[in-house]
Scaffold this motif. Sequence first.
Motif, PDB file in Angstrom:
ATOM      1  N   PRO A 284       0.838  -1.205   0.000  1.00  0.00           N
ATOM      2  CA  PRO A 284       0.000   0.000   0.000  1.00  0.00           C
ATOM      3  C   PRO A 284       0.875   1.257   0.000  1.00  0.00           C
ATOM      4  N   GLY A 285       0.285   2.373  -0.384  1.00  0.00           N
ATOM      5  CA  GLY A 285       1.026   3.638  -0.424  1.00  0.00           C
ATOM      6  C   GLY A 285       1.507   4.079   0.948  1.00  0.00           C
ATOM      7  N   SER A 286       0.851   3.580   2.009  1.00  0.00           N
ATOM      8  CA  SER A 286       1.293   3.945   3.365  1.00  0.00           C
ATOM      9  C   SER A 286       2.671   3.347   3.660  1.00  0.00           C
ATOM     10  N   ALA A 287       3.150   2.412   2.823  1.00  0.00           N
ATOM     11  CA  ALA A 287       4.481   1.835   3.024  1.00  0.00           C
ATOM     12  C   ALA A 287       5.560   2.587   2.228  1.00  0.00           C
ATOM     13  N   LEU A 288       5.180   3.687   1.569  1.00  0.00           N
ATOM     14  CA  LEU A 288       6.197   4.451   0.828  1.00  0.00           C
ATOM     15  C   LEU A 288       7.069   5.238   1.793  1.00  0.00           C
ATOM     16  N   VAL A 289       8.364   5.265   1.527  1.00  0.00           N
ATOM     17  CA  VAL A 289       9.258   6.117   2.320  1.00  0.00           C
ATOM     18  C   VAL A 289       9.760   7.297   1.486  1.00  0.00           C
ATOM     19  N   ALA A 290       9.592   7.207   0.194  1.00  0.00           N
ATOM     20  CA  ALA A 290       9.996   8.310  -0.697  1.00  0.00           C
ATOM     21  C   ALA A 290       9.376   8.047  -2.066  1.00  0.00           C
ATOM     22  N   SER A 291       9.187   9.116  -2.823  1.00  0.00           N
ATOM     23  CA  SER A 291       8.723   8.941  -4.208  1.00  0.00           C
ATOM     24  C   SER A 291       9.090  10.182  -5.009  1.00  0.00           C
ATOM     25  N   GLY A 292       8.945  10.064  -6.308  1.00  0.00           N
ATOM     26  CA  GLY A 292       9.236  11.238  -7.129  1.00  0.00           C
ATOM     27  C   GLY A 292       9.037  10.961  -8.590  1.00  0.00           C
ATOM     28  N   TRP A 293       9.359  11.981  -9.380  1.00  0.00           N
ATOM     29  CA  TRP A 293       9.301  11.810 -10.839  1.00  0.00           C
ATOM     30  C   TRP A 293      10.323  12.699 -11.513  1.00  0.00           C
ATOM     31  N   ILE A 294      10.769  12.197 -12.671  1.00  0.00           N
ATOM     32  CA  ILE A 294      11.610  12.986 -13.570  1.00  0.00           C
ATOM     33  C   ILE A 294      10.688  13.455 -14.678  1.00  0.00           C
ATOM     34  N   LEU A 295      10.841  14.695 -15.092  1.00  0.00           N
ATOM     35  CA  LEU A 295      10.050  15.208 -16.214  1.00  0.00           C
ATOM     36  C   LEU A 295      10.995  15.564 -17.353  1.00  0.00           C
ATOM     37  N   TYR A 296      10.770  14.918 -18.522  1.00  0.00           N
ATOM     38  CA  TYR A 296      11.570  15.243 -19.702  1.00  0.00           C
ATOM     39  C   TYR A 296      10.830  16.334 -20.467  1.00  0.00           C
TER      40      TYR A 296
ATOM     41  N   SER B  45     -14.450   0.858 -17.536  1.00  0.00           N
ATOM     42  CA  SER B  45     -13.237   0.498 -16.785  1.00  0.00           C
ATOM     43  C   SER B  45     -13.323   1.136 -15.398  1.00  0.00           C
ATOM     44  N   PRO B  46     -14.082   0.503 -14.492  1.00  0.00           N
ATOM     45  CA  PRO B  46     -14.344   1.118 -13.185  1.00  0.00           C
ATOM     46  C   PRO B  46     -13.080   1.385 -12.364  1.00  0.00           C
ATOM     47  N   ARG B  47     -11.957   0.715 -12.713  1.00  0.00           N
ATOM     48  CA  ARG B  47     -10.697   0.985 -11.996  1.00  0.00           C
ATOM     49  C   ARG B  47      -9.846   2.011 -12.740  1.00  0.00           C
ATOM     50  N   GLY B  48     -10.409   2.690 -13.725  1.00  0.00           N
ATOM     51  CA  GLY B  48      -9.658   3.710 -14.456  1.00  0.00           C
ATOM     52  C   GLY B  48      -8.571   3.091 -15.316  1.00  0.00           C
ATOM     53  N   LYS B  49      -7.449   3.796 -15.466  1.00  0.00           N
ATOM     54  CA  LYS B  49      -6.370   3.275 -16.312  1.00  0.00           C
ATOM     55  C   LYS B  49      -5.043   3.148 -15.565  1.00  0.00           C
ATOM     56  N   LEU B  50      -4.802   4.049 -14.622  1.00  0.00           N
ATOM     57  CA  LEU B  50      -3.446   4.169 -14.069  1.00  0.00           C
ATOM     58  C   LEU B  50      -3.171   3.120 -12.998  1.00  0.00           C
ATOM     59  N   ARG B  51      -1.902   2.729 -12.874  1.00  0.00           N
ATOM     60  CA  ARG B  51      -1.519   1.641 -11.989  1.00  0.00           C
ATOM     61  C   ARG B  51      -1.135   2.132 -10.591  1.00  0.00           C
ATOM     62  N   LEU B  52      -1.667   1.419  -9.586  1.00  0.00           N
ATOM     63  CA  LEU B  52      -1.487   1.822  -8.187  1.00  0.00           C
ATOM     64  C   LEU B  52      -0.016   1.856  -7.749  1.00  0.00           C
ATOM     65  N   GLN B  53       0.724   0.758  -8.010  1.00  0.00           N
ATOM     66  CA  GLN B  53       2.092   0.654  -7.466  1.00  0.00           C
ATOM     67  C   GLN B  53       3.064   1.628  -8.113  1.00  0.00           C
ATOM     68  N   PHE B  54       2.933   1.766  -9.463  1.00  0.00           N
ATOM     69  CA  PHE B  54       3.973   2.448 -10.235  1.00  0.00           C
ATOM     70  C   PHE B  54       3.665   3.918 -10.486  1.00  0.00           C
ATOM     71  N   GLU B  55       2.367   4.262 -10.501  1.00  0.00           N
ATOM     72  CA  GLU B  55       1.979   5.626 -10.857  1.00  0.00           C
ATOM     73  C   GLU B  55       1.235   6.309  -9.709  1.00  0.00           C
ATOM     74  N   CYS B  56       0.106   5.714  -9.298  1.00  0.00           N
ATOM     75  CA  CYS B  56      -0.804   6.441  -8.392  1.00  0.00           C
ATOM     76  C   CYS B  56      -0.228   6.626  -6.991  1.00  0.00           C
ATOM     77  N   ASN B  57       0.339   5.560  -6.398  1.00  0.00           N
ATOM     78  CA  ASN B  57       0.908   5.725  -5.061  1.00  0.00           C
ATOM     79  C   ASN B  57       2.033   6.766  -5.022  1.00  0.00           C
ATOM     80  N   PRO B  58       3.037   6.659  -5.922  1.00  0.00           N
ATOM     81  CA  PRO B  58       4.109   7.662  -5.871  1.00  0.00           C
ATOM     82  C   PRO B  58       3.605   9.100  -6.048  1.00  0.00           C
ATOM     83  N   ILE B  59       2.637   9.282  -6.978  1.00  0.00           N
ATOM     84  CA  ILE B  59       2.100  10.625  -7.220  1.00  0.00           C
ATOM     85  C   ILE B  59       1.355  11.113  -5.973  1.00  0.00           C
TER      86      ILE B  59
END
Length: 283
Positions: A113-125, A221-235
């Motif tokens: 779960p996202g509550s287990a994140l200790v850090a996150s981020g993104w690079i923008l090209y 698509s009731p769960r939308g498109k974006l992925r929890l682990q790789f996109e939504c939690n970090p954001i």
Amino acid sequence: MTDPVDDVVATIARSAAEIRQGLVGRRGKADEENPSGELQAEADVWADDLLADRLSSIDGVGQYASEERSEIIDGGDEKVYVAVDPLDGSSNLQSNNTMGTVFGIYDEPLPAPGSALVASGWILYGPITTMAYARDGVVTKYELTGGERTVVEDDVTLPDDPLVYGFGGRVPHWTEGFREFAREVESDPSHKLRYGGAMIGDVNQVLTYGGIFAYPALEDSPRGKLRLQFECNPIAYLIEAADGRSSDGTQSILEVEPTDLHDRVPLHVGNAALIDRLEDVLE
Ligand code: FDP
């Protein structure tokens, strides 16, 4: 031993210039699908291989997982677990528009779960390669030039007055509740539409100008498109650290329990007042 979180972030930041350069000549489609059934770009596969090699060999990294591969790579150590979207918005390669790299560093094995994140981020090209990074409730923005990382803003928070909005998915597929909310946001004369087709570019505008980004639940698509682990939690982790809010429609994204590594979830992030209102309308 150095801090594996710092090592992961330094490795991603150092790799950014190379990834950017490597996009040239890799704008075509690969002949394969990712685990979500989307046709991969050559650059998706290439950036994933590059990050997988580098991140899984860092001391302290227990797992490397990515949107572009079905299996988790075992790093052998058990301190942090890294989830990456190597090239978010890679459909923009064809038109040469913005895209990015998204990462989440968890202290529990994946899926977590996202509550287990200790850090996150993104690079923008973008015209300039930048990084937004959150750790311990603090967000920092950097410019990345070659191997160098320069702080451009400390303690980043969302501006108080929301300005921009961008909503993904086809409008006819939005739910009635989301349509009603979107109409409300659009009819406020202080709001402007900003939608570029790469989540990370659109979310970065929300971080810069204030506002809201959503890739909502869709009728088909009731769960939308974006992925929890790789996109939504970090954001969500970063936007919440910047004093914003995230929601799947009823609760913080960080509270969503994963059932599978490649789970999707409706994503709404932005200024707290707008997300509060969204939850009221969707109730
Ligand atoms: P892409 O497929 O180009 O990688 O999750 C990926 C993503 O882009 C997001 O960055 C973007 O917001 C969304 O998909 C756009 O998808 P659609 O054009 O299919 O709505």
